[in-house]
Write a protein that holds these residues in place. Structure first.
Motif, PDB file in Angstrom:
ATOM      1  N   PRO A  54      79.579  -3.265  -2.886  1.00 43.83           N
ATOM      2  CA  PRO A  54      80.200  -4.289  -2.030  1.00 43.83           C
ATOM      3  C   PRO A  54      81.562  -4.868  -2.741  1.00 43.83           C
ATOM      4  O   PRO A  54      81.708  -4.756  -3.782  1.00 43.83           O
ATOM      5  CB  PRO A  54      79.324  -5.354  -1.936  1.00 43.83           C
ATOM      6  N   LEU A  55      82.490  -5.145  -1.825  1.00 43.67           N
ATOM      7  CA  LEU A  55      83.686  -5.730  -2.198  1.00 43.67           C
ATOM      8  C   LEU A  55      83.839  -6.975  -1.213  1.00 43.67           C
ATOM      9  O   LEU A  55      83.873  -7.056  -0.117  1.00 43.67           O
ATOM     10  CB  LEU A  55      85.039  -4.904  -2.049  1.00 43.67           C
ATOM     11  N   LEU A  56      83.632  -8.199  -2.089  1.00 44.25           N
ATOM     12  CA  LEU A  56      83.528  -9.453  -1.148  1.00 44.25           C
ATOM     13  C   LEU A  56      84.743 -10.328  -1.454  1.00 44.25           C
ATOM     14  O   LEU A  56      85.222 -10.279  -2.563  1.00 44.25           O
ATOM     15  CB  LEU A  56      82.257 -10.260  -1.622  1.00 44.25           C
ATOM     16  N   VAL A  57      85.214 -11.138  -0.742  1.00 38.16           N
ATOM     17  CA  VAL A  57      86.373 -11.946  -0.851  1.00 38.16           C
ATOM     18  C   VAL A  57      86.006 -13.159  -0.405  1.00 38.16           C
ATOM     19  O   VAL A  57      85.220 -13.587   0.488  1.00 38.16           O
ATOM     20  CB  VAL A  57      87.519 -11.582   0.203  1.00 38.16           C
ATOM     21  N   ALA A  58      86.506 -14.397  -1.060  1.00 36.65           N
ATOM     22  CA  ALA A  58      86.362 -15.916  -1.008  1.00 36.65           C
ATOM     23  C   ALA A  58      87.537 -16.253  -0.230  1.00 36.65           C
ATOM     24  O   ALA A  58      88.536 -15.976  -0.448  1.00 36.65           O
ATOM     25  CB  ALA A  58      86.177 -16.663  -2.160  1.00 36.65           C
ATOM     26  N   GLU A  59      87.484 -16.642   0.950  1.00 32.61           N
ATOM     27  CA  GLU A  59      88.562 -17.021   2.138  1.00 32.61           C
ATOM     28  C   GLU A  59      88.367 -18.578   2.264  1.00 32.61           C
ATOM     29  O   GLU A  59      87.440 -19.130   2.495  1.00 32.61           O
ATOM     30  CB  GLU A  59      88.328 -16.234   3.384  1.00 32.61           C
ATOM     31  N   LEU A  60      89.528 -19.191   2.003  1.00 30.18           N
ATOM     32  CA  LEU A  60      89.675 -20.694   2.318  1.00 30.18           C
ATOM     33  C   LEU A  60      90.214 -20.771   3.515  1.00 30.18           C
ATOM     34  O   LEU A  60      91.045 -20.279   4.206  1.00 30.18           O
ATOM     35  CB  LEU A  60      90.575 -21.248   1.154  1.00 30.18           C
ATOM     36  N   PHE A  61      89.677 -21.850   4.181  1.00 31.52           N
ATOM     37  CA  PHE A  61      89.836 -22.254   5.492  1.00 31.52           C
ATOM     38  C   PHE A  61      90.106 -23.990   5.560  1.00 31.52           C
ATOM     39  O   PHE A  61      89.690 -24.678   4.750  1.00 31.52           O
ATOM     40  CB  PHE A  61      88.626 -22.365   6.482  1.00 31.52           C
ATOM     41  N   ALA A  62      91.154 -24.443   6.315  1.00 31.08           N
ATOM     42  CA  ALA A  62      91.385 -25.858   6.484  1.00 31.08           C
ATOM     43  C   ALA A  62      90.251 -26.566   7.238  1.00 31.08           C
ATOM     44  O   ALA A  62      89.787 -25.757   7.835  1.00 31.08           O
ATOM     45  CB  ALA A  62      92.679 -25.830   7.179  1.00 31.08           C
ATOM     46  N   GLY A  63      90.185 -27.637   7.174  1.00 27.53           N
ATOM     47  CA  GLY A  63      88.887 -28.404   7.823  1.00 27.53           C
ATOM     48  C   GLY A  63      87.605 -28.291   6.997  1.00 27.53           C
ATOM     49  O   GLY A  63      87.471 -27.840   5.934  1.00 27.53           O
ATOM     50  N   GLU A  64      86.951 -29.180   7.965  1.00 28.08           N
ATOM     51  CA  GLU A  64      85.410 -29.178   7.238  1.00 28.08           C
ATOM     52  C   GLU A  64      84.390 -28.522   8.377  1.00 28.08           C
ATOM     53  O   GLU A  64      84.654 -28.881   9.393  1.00 28.08           O
ATOM     54  CB  GLU A  64      85.000 -30.762   6.707  1.00 28.08           C
ATOM     55  N   PRO A  65      83.174 -28.245   7.428  1.00 27.78           N
ATOM     56  CA  PRO A  65      82.137 -28.031   8.539  1.00 27.78           C
ATOM     57  C   PRO A  65      81.823 -28.988   9.498  1.00 27.78           C
ATOM     58  O   PRO A  65      81.819 -30.149   9.211  1.00 27.78           O
ATOM     59  CB  PRO A  65      80.888 -27.595   7.617  1.00 27.78           C
ATOM     60  N   PRO A  71      88.269 -23.727  12.331  1.00 28.05           N
ATOM     61  CA  PRO A  71      89.488 -23.655  11.089  1.00 28.05           C
ATOM     62  C   PRO A  71      90.341 -22.236  11.204  1.00 28.05           C
ATOM     63  O   PRO A  71      89.689 -21.429  11.508  1.00 28.05           O
ATOM     64  CB  PRO A  71      88.646 -23.960  10.051  1.00 28.05           C
ATOM     65  N   ALA A  72      91.319 -22.415  10.648  1.00 26.21           N
ATOM     66  CA  ALA A  72      92.265 -21.405  10.518  1.00 26.21           C
ATOM     67  C   ALA A  72      92.125 -20.944   8.931  1.00 26.21           C
ATOM     68  O   ALA A  72      92.125 -21.835   8.265  1.00 26.21           O
ATOM     69  CB  ALA A  72      93.753 -21.580  10.831  1.00 26.21           C
ATOM     70  N   ALA A  73      92.181 -19.860   8.731  1.00 23.95           N
ATOM     71  CA  ALA A  73      92.194 -19.221   7.491  1.00 23.95           C
ATOM     72  C   ALA A  73      93.509 -19.462   6.648  1.00 23.95           C
ATOM     73  O   ALA A  73      94.484 -19.683   7.248  1.00 23.95           O
ATOM     74  CB  ALA A  73      92.152 -17.670   7.462  1.00 23.95           C
ATOM     75  N   LEU A  74      93.281 -19.908   5.585  1.00 23.91           N
ATOM     76  CA  LEU A  74      94.411 -20.361   4.657  1.00 23.91           C
ATOM     77  C   LEU A  74      94.911 -19.198   3.824  1.00 23.91           C
ATOM     78  O   LEU A  74      96.166 -18.814   3.730  1.00 23.91           O
ATOM     79  CB  LEU A  74      94.314 -21.496   3.890  1.00 23.91           C
ATOM     80  N   THR A  75      93.847 -18.744   3.068  1.00 24.57           N
ATOM     81  CA  THR A  75      94.477 -17.743   1.883  1.00 24.57           C
ATOM     82  C   THR A  75      92.911 -17.067   1.552  1.00 24.57           C
ATOM     83  O   THR A  75      91.971 -17.510   1.482  1.00 24.57           O
ATOM     84  CB  THR A  75      94.991 -18.408   0.850  1.00 24.57           C
ATOM     85  N   ILE A  76      93.240 -15.864   0.749  1.00 19.12           N
ATOM     86  CA  ILE A  76      92.184 -15.452  -0.099  1.00 19.12           C
ATOM     87  C   ILE A  76      92.156 -16.096  -1.522  1.00 19.12           C
ATOM     88  O   ILE A  76      93.358 -16.038  -1.990  1.00 19.12           O
ATOM     89  CB  ILE A  76      92.275 -13.719  -0.169  1.00 19.12           C
ATOM     90  N   ALA A  77      91.181 -16.708  -1.898  1.00 19.87           N
ATOM     91  CA  ALA A  77      91.248 -17.230  -3.237  1.00 19.87           C
ATOM     92  C   ALA A  77      90.607 -16.631  -4.203  1.00 19.87           C
ATOM     93  O   ALA A  77      90.644 -16.704  -5.448  1.00 19.87           O
ATOM     94  CB  ALA A  77      90.259 -18.473  -3.152  1.00 19.87           C
ATOM     95  N   GLY A  78      89.902 -15.209  -4.048  1.00 19.69           N
ATOM     96  CA  GLY A  78      89.411 -14.683  -5.043  1.00 19.69           C
ATOM     97  C   GLY A  78      88.576 -13.444  -4.304  1.00 19.69           C
ATOM     98  O   GLY A  78      88.289 -13.286  -3.257  1.00 19.69           O
ATOM     99  N   TYR A  79      87.703 -12.585  -5.404  1.00 21.17           N
ATOM    100  CA  TYR A  79      87.153 -11.439  -4.814  1.00 21.17           C
ATOM    101  C   TYR A  79      86.088 -11.028  -6.085  1.00 21.17           C
ATOM    102  O   TYR A  79      86.287 -11.491  -7.009  1.00 21.17           O
ATOM    103  CB  TYR A  79      87.831 -10.342  -4.375  1.00 21.17           C
ATOM    104  N   ALA A  80      85.053 -10.551  -5.433  1.00 19.27           N
ATOM    105  CA  ALA A  80      84.120  -9.765  -6.553  1.00 19.27           C
ATOM    106  C   ALA A  80      83.649  -8.418  -5.887  1.00 19.27           C
ATOM    107  O   ALA A  80      83.746  -8.200  -4.790  1.00 19.27           O
ATOM    108  CB  ALA A  80      82.777 -10.732  -6.404  1.00 19.27           C
ATOM    109  N   SER A  81      83.439  -7.529  -6.869  1.00 20.94           N
ATOM    110  CA  SER A  81      83.004  -6.322  -6.544  1.00 20.94           C
ATOM    111  C   SER A  81      82.104  -5.638  -7.356  1.00 20.94           C
ATOM    112  O   SER A  81      82.005  -6.068  -8.583  1.00 20.94           O
ATOM    113  CB  SER A  81      84.226  -5.413  -6.474  1.00 20.94           C
ATOM    114  N   LEU A  82      81.242  -4.640  -6.926  1.00 21.21           N
ATOM    115  CA  LEU A  82      80.376  -3.995  -7.556  1.00 21.21           C
ATOM    116  C   LEU A  82      81.055  -2.640  -7.454  1.00 21.21           C
ATOM    117  O   LEU A  82      81.237  -2.102  -6.196  1.00 21.21           O
ATOM    118  CB  LEU A  82      78.934  -3.741  -7.106  1.00 21.21           C
ATOM    119  N   SER A  83      81.112  -1.859  -8.541  1.00 23.80           N
ATOM    120  CA  SER A  83      81.865  -0.503  -8.495  1.00 23.80           C
ATOM    121  C   SER A  83      81.049   0.343  -9.506  1.00 23.80           C
ATOM    122  O   SER A  83      79.985  -0.093 -10.210  1.00 23.80           O
ATOM    123  CB  SER A  83      83.201  -0.408  -9.437  1.00 23.80           C
TER     124      SER A  83
END
Length: 177
Positions: A54-65, A71-83
């Motif tokens: 898998p290759l997973l991304v952490a995506e940031l959104f404005a607003g609160e649950p 909410p609109a996506a703001l940015t990709i803040a990071g990622y994790a992968s298994l290779s």
């Protein structure tokens, strides 16, 4: 801000490449010496999100649950992968873990969220048995993160790399999933 973890898509490639390249030029978190272009990283991205990789991304959104707004996506803040750990078929039950966080979003728990998600994915995969991380010695934040999740240091490759004008050890951390 809300963090959402999801599978990476090809549209994420520029952001993922930028996050990785920052580590290439500013740290020993990766032992690559030369930044990559998004086009050069395309094969890496396409090799993930199939099989046990898998290759997973952490995506940031404005607003609160629960605030009633989508909410609109703001940015990709990071990622994790298994290779693949090694290309030989006998190693198919093992995978190498990598986690990279955009420097603007470090120390906000995003690494932990990515680690939890990627390990949950690994544990659901009947083929995977072992997750391995190669951590450049001195990367205390990465060591702490791995130890919180039960990884154990199982070896050291002494003075195996040269970067930033110094010989570097690489520590091997493992977790059975």
């Amino acid at each position: 801000m809300v963090v959402s973890i999801r599978r990476a898509a090809e549209a994420d490639l520029p952001a993922l490449t930028e996050i990785y390249n920052d580590a290439v030029v500013s740290s020993t978190a990766t032992l690559d010496l030369v930044p990559w272009t998004a086009e050069q990283r395309k094969d890496w991205l396409l090799a993930h999100n199939k099989g046990s990789h898998p290759l997973l991304v952490a995506e940031l959104f404005a607003g609160e649950p629960g605030d009633g707004m989508r909410p609109a996506a703001l940015t990709i803040a990071g990622y994790a992968s298994l290779s693949p750990l090694f290309p030989m078929a006998a190693y198919a039950a093992s995978a190498e873990l990598s986690i990279y966080i955009d420097r603007k979003y470090r120390k906000r728990g995003i690494g932990r969220q990515l680690m939890s998600a990627v390990l949950e994915t690994a544990r659901k995969d009947p083929q995977l048995h072992m997750v391995v991380s190669k951590i450049t010695a001195g990367n205390a934040a990465s060591v702490r993160l791995h130890e919180v999740y039960g990884f154990q240091k199982t070896g050291v490759l002494r003075e195996i790399a040269w970067k930033c004008g110094q010989r570097l050890d690489v520590e091997i951390y493992q977790l059975a999933v």
